[in-house]
Write a protein that holds these residues in place. Structure first.
Motif, PDB file in Angstrom:
ATOM      1  N   PRO A 438      12.059  50.404  58.885  1.00  9.33           N
ATOM      2  CA  PRO A 438      11.835  49.048  59.242  1.00  9.33           C
ATOM      3  C   PRO A 438      10.353  48.704  59.839  1.00  9.33           C
ATOM      4  O   PRO A 438       9.718  49.787  60.439  1.00  9.33           O
ATOM      5  CB  PRO A 438      12.830  48.879  60.333  1.00  9.33           C
ATOM      6  N   ARG A 439       9.819  47.808  59.419  1.00 10.48           N
ATOM      7  CA  ARG A 439       8.187  47.788  59.827  1.00 10.48           C
ATOM      8  C   ARG A 439       8.215  46.842  61.223  1.00 10.48           C
ATOM      9  O   ARG A 439       7.052  46.974  61.966  1.00 10.48           O
ATOM     10  CB  ARG A 439       7.526  46.826  58.885  1.00 10.48           C
ATOM     11  N   PHE A 440       9.211  46.418  61.889  1.00 14.24           N
ATOM     12  CA  PHE A 440       9.045  45.620  63.125  1.00 14.24           C
ATOM     13  C   PHE A 440      10.441  45.631  63.612  1.00 14.24           C
ATOM     14  O   PHE A 440      11.466  45.695  62.912  1.00 14.24           O
ATOM     15  CB  PHE A 440       8.520  44.206  63.029  1.00 14.24           C
ATOM     16  N   LYS A 459       7.850  58.618  58.661  1.00 14.86           N
ATOM     17  CA  LYS A 459       7.447  58.120  60.059  1.00 14.86           C
ATOM     18  C   LYS A 459       7.399  59.368  60.980  1.00 14.86           C
ATOM     19  O   LYS A 459       6.500  59.355  62.040  1.00 14.86           O
ATOM     20  CB  LYS A 459       8.475  57.238  60.452  1.00 14.86           C
ATOM     21  N   LEU A 460       8.247  60.311  60.661  1.00 15.66           N
ATOM     22  CA  LEU A 460       8.417  61.399  61.501  1.00 15.66           C
ATOM     23  C   LEU A 460       6.982  62.533  61.643  1.00 15.66           C
ATOM     24  O   LEU A 460       6.690  63.021  62.492  1.00 15.66           O
ATOM     25  CB  LEU A 460       9.563  62.302  61.466  1.00 15.66           C
ATOM     26  N   ASP A 461       6.792  62.562  60.280  1.00 17.87           N
ATOM     27  CA  ASP A 461       5.495  63.129  59.781  1.00 17.87           C
ATOM     28  C   ASP A 461       4.136  62.561  60.840  1.00 17.87           C
ATOM     29  O   ASP A 461       3.469  63.340  61.255  1.00 17.87           O
ATOM     30  CB  ASP A 461       5.291  63.054  58.611  1.00 17.87           C
ATOM     31  N   ARG A 483       4.845  53.777  68.698  1.00  9.61           N
ATOM     32  CA  ARG A 483       5.960  53.280  69.124  1.00  9.61           C
ATOM     33  C   ARG A 483       6.833  52.680  68.216  1.00  9.61           C
ATOM     34  O   ARG A 483       8.151  52.583  68.414  1.00  9.61           O
ATOM     35  CB  ARG A 483       5.641  52.366  70.373  1.00  9.61           C
ATOM     36  N   ARG A 484       6.301  51.692  67.428  1.00 10.11           N
ATOM     37  CA  ARG A 484       6.980  50.934  66.310  1.00 10.11           C
ATOM     38  C   ARG A 484       7.645  52.090  65.202  1.00 10.11           C
ATOM     39  O   ARG A 484       8.614  51.799  64.977  1.00 10.11           O
ATOM     40  CB  ARG A 484       6.090  49.927  65.458  1.00 10.11           C
ATOM     41  N   ALA A 485       6.755  52.949  64.860  1.00  5.58           N
ATOM     42  CA  ALA A 485       7.704  54.166  64.133  1.00  5.58           C
ATOM     43  C   ALA A 485       8.518  54.784  64.792  1.00  5.58           C
ATOM     44  O   ALA A 485       9.663  54.968  63.909  1.00  5.58           O
ATOM     45  CB  ALA A 485       6.402  55.170  63.825  1.00  5.58           C
ATOM     46  N   ALA A 486       8.483  55.211  66.027  1.00  7.57           N
ATOM     47  CA  ALA A 486       9.760  55.904  66.707  1.00  7.57           C
ATOM     48  C   ALA A 486      10.958  54.855  66.691  1.00  7.57           C
ATOM     49  O   ALA A 486      12.052  55.444  66.506  1.00  7.57           O
ATOM     50  CB  ALA A 486       9.512  56.047  68.053  1.00  7.57           C
ATOM     51  N   ASP A 530      10.658  63.589  74.338  1.00  7.72           N
ATOM     52  CA  ASP A 530      10.777  62.727  75.674  1.00  7.72           C
ATOM     53  C   ASP A 530      10.327  61.286  75.074  1.00  7.72           C
ATOM     54  O   ASP A 530      10.669  60.421  75.695  1.00  7.72           O
ATOM     55  CB  ASP A 530       9.631  63.219  76.634  1.00  7.72           C
ATOM     56  N   PHE A 531       9.375  61.084  74.232  1.00  5.77           N
ATOM     57  CA  PHE A 531       8.527  59.987  73.722  1.00  5.77           C
ATOM     58  C   PHE A 531      10.150  59.171  73.037  1.00  5.77           C
ATOM     59  O   PHE A 531      10.075  58.146  73.231  1.00  5.77           O
ATOM     60  CB  PHE A 531       7.735  60.165  72.578  1.00  5.77           C
TER      61      PHE A 531
END
Length: 693
Positions: A438-440, A459-461, A483-486, A530-531
């Motif tokens: 998801p992009r947003f 995203k994790l990379d 943050r959006r990637a997480a 933690d992030f």
């Protein structure tokens, strides 16, 4: 007697960027009344009008005088302010100086039997017209812009050069000075239809003069005019328009007198992938596509800021622009198809991902490796593993194709078209198109496990690599949208994808270390976990889970966001939907926790227990087994029920047993039993803090 008049203030500019104008409109609605209130100017309602070339504030019932004011300040007690001889002390002198008075002007007043010194300061009413030049100048300076420019020979900065000012209190001109300009009573109209200048007789007529000069001076009115024009175009063509909110907002704030027109392009271009055509129209030209039953047509909507009587000329010009863009798109698409998609992978070395992390080719290799490790750990079927590996290898290949270089918003989508043309499996092609999702917030996630794994690995990379090189988000700064990637990773995991995030983070960091990247693995690992936990906490709070519930679950050392989410929701449900279960949990834990002595351990002697103590011991053992089984099978609600069942035996224990027995051995044995009782809760949540609630 105080009289009132309307205040009109207009800042005339060159064209302000659309989204900056929207934010400035919102700022003015707060800035104008606050600025007037700050100098005690009585006033009525404030109305804000804006267009690309102007910002207008109209204020009703502005008084001609400020309010007179008497300010009273209590100072120190009189016995501190004056010595025994009645002379003022340093305390009195300092208090008077701070209020701008002579010490002789201080007054003594009795308050509940204690005498204090008071400073009374009178502020006389002032003519509002004399204050307004500085107030209105301050409003101009008070508008915050993402980017500002300087023009001419002065040092003032604004979003775009300011070209005229109008400031009227009734029919009196207020001589506001800014950037070499002095406000007057002449405004300007639409740049082409009625440029002006136009004289404004009085403040009440500013808006009507502007409207008469072909300017629609509010966002709401321009939107209504555009929507009405679109509805008429839909009725005339029989097609339906798509009006994305972002593009519509932009178009609303790009024109002062919007007129809707319909253009046409050659049907030959419909052979080009729809996404490129839509990108060319929406993103590049701000046109709105028209659809026939969901299928793109060769007609589109233009929102013009020109002369409606010149519609044929305007439409022809816009059609020529679209044709040029679509010729480019068609050419790029056909050129790209001359090679299979995998031929572009090697060229990804031409695209830098991040200076310390290498190129997009390097990223592709890492995502392929990470995807393989994730699928192996998750037990995904072999045929799906093959598709995942292929999709991971091809996911970024379209970044170096001509179509994506020209139309960047269709990355992924074009890769999907090229993959299909090259004979790649349908699931692989779809995963390539969807791996940016998801992009947003609220965006759809990839359709199936193939796209989900590739999206998660990608995203994790990114997250792990940037944390490893010290490029993590700080405060409000998040240039790489981590943050959006997480949140995207968490949304994918919410679907039930059988992947442990912590194991995935470890795998990503191992791959980076294998590639030669140097970093403190333990510190970076902790920071990333933690992030993610922080992102999950925010999501849970937004969903209505109380902060102390989340903290109670986290106190058990949980690192997996999905485990945190499931357990926190279960505890919150028990608190709100099953209050009797939660009351039993909290009470049972609290009674034991208040007396337990951790230093004694849990190794009590069962042979020395009484009948009631044995019953509690057996209940604890049964609860431990039930909780362990429930947690293994992710039945967290069942674990809560098992612990709540301890309420009755622990109540009987306390009703019949003196824990703090005089015999130290008996006392120690009972405390060890309570320690084990409390430990049964340890892997579920810290109910101590919640019990206090």
């Amino acid at each position: 007697m105080t009289s009132t008049a309307t205040l009109a203030f207009e800042i005339g500019t060159e064209e302000i960027p659309a989204f900056d104008l929207k934010r400035a409109t919102e700022q003015l609605a707060e800035l104008v009344p606050a600025s007037l209130d700050a100098v005690r100017i009585p006033h009525g309602d404030v109305a804000i009008y804006t267009s690309p070339r102007r910002l207008i504030a109209i204020v009703d019932a502005v008084a001609d005088q400020t309010e007179a004011l008497e300010e009273v300040f209590r100072g120190p007690a009189a016995k501190i302010a004056f010595d025994e001889a009645g002379a003022p002390t340093k305390a009195a002198i300092g208090f008077a100086r701070g209020k701008g008075l002579d010490v002789d002007a201080l007054e003594r007043r009795d308050e509940n039997g204690t005498e204090y010194v008071y400073a009374v300061r009178s502020v006389a009413a002032q003519p509002v017209a004399a204050l307004l030049p500085e107030v209105l100048r301050g409003i101009i300076d008070g508008i915050s812009w993402p980017k500002s420019c300087r023009w001419g020979t002065t040092r003032e900065m604004f979003s775009r050069p300011v070209r005229w000012l109008v400031a009227l209190l009734g029919d009196e001109v207020i001589p506001v000075q800014y950037a070499g300009l002095v406000a007057g009573n002449t405004t300007r109209g639409h740049r082409f239809l009625a440029p002006g200048p136009h004289t404004v007789p009085c403040a009440d007529e500013l808006v009507s003069v502007v409207e008469g000069a072909y300017v629609v001076p509010t966002q709401a009115a321009r939107e209504a005019r555009i929507r009405a024009g679109v509805a008429a175009a839909e009725a005339a063509t029989g097609y339906a328009a798509e009006l994305p909110a972002k593009t519509l907002t932009e178009v609303i704030n790009l024109s002062e007198y919007p007129t809707v027109m319909v253009g046409t392009f050659d049907e030959e271009f419909l052979k080009v992938p729809e996404e490129i055509i839509v990108d060319a129209m929406l993103m590049h030209q701000r046109y709105f596509p028209l659809y026939d039953g969901g299928k793109l047509t060769n007609k589109f909507i233009i929102v013009s800021n020109g002369d409606p009587e010149r519609e044929a000329t305007i439409v022809d010009g816009n059609e020529r622009v679209v044709a040029a863009r679509l010729y480019d798109a068609k050419f790029f698409y056909e050129e790209d198809l001359k090679q299979p998609l995998d031929a572009y992978v090697e060229r990804l070395d031409e695209v830098v991902f991040q200076e310390a992390l290498g190129t997009m080719r390097d990223k592709t290799e890492r995502v392929v490796k990470l995807s393989a490790r994730l699928t192996a750990a998750a037990g995904i079927a072999r045929e799906e593993m093959h598709d995942i590996a292929r999709a991971a290898y091809l996911a970024k290949a379209d970044l170096v194709t001509a179509a994506v270089i020209e139309f960047t918003s269709v990355q992924g989508v074009m890769g999907s078209y090229y993959a299909t043309a090259a004979g790649e499996p349908e699931r692989v092609a779809r995963a390539i198109a969807e791996h940016y999702r998801p992009r947003f917030s609220g965006d759809a996630i990839p359709t199936d496990v193939v796209g989900q794994v590739v999206a998660l690995a990608d995203k994790l990379d990114t997250i792990c690599g940037l944390f490893a090189v010290g490029a993590s988000p700080t405060g409000s700064s998040d240039p790489f949208a981590l943050r959006r990637a997480a949140l995207g990773v968490l949304a994918i995991l919410e679907t039930g994808l059988p992947i442990d995030l912590v194991e995935a983070i470890d795998a990503a960091l191992i791959i980076y270390r294998e590639a030669g990247l140097q970093f403190d693995n333990a510190a970076v690992r902790r920071e990333i976990i933690d992030f993610f936990i922080t992102r999950e906490k925010v999501a849970l709070r937004d969903a209505g889970v109380k902060a102390d519930t989340i903290d109670a679950v986290l106190a058990c050392g949980i690192e997996e966001p999905m485990v945190l989410a499931a357990r926190a929701r279960a505890v919150e449900a028990a608190r709100t939907e099953q209050p009797e279960v939660f009351a039993d949990l909290a009470t049972a834990f609290a009674r034991a926790n208040n007396l337990r002595d951790v230093k004694l351990g849990t190794g009590y002697k069962k042979a020395e227990l009484s009948e009631v103590e044995c019953a509690l011991s057996e209940a604890v053992v049964a609860a431990e087994e039930a909780v362990a089984a429930a947690l293994r099978e992710d039945r967290f609600a069942d674990a809560l029920v098992a612990l709540a069942a301890l309420r009755a035996p622990v109540d009987r224990f306390f009703e019949t047993t003196m824990v703090m027995d005089d015999d130290p051995e008996v006392r120690a044995n009972r405390l060890k039993l309570l320690n084990r009782f409390a430990n049964a809760f340890a892997h579920v949540a810290d109910f101590g803090a919640m019990a206090k609630k």
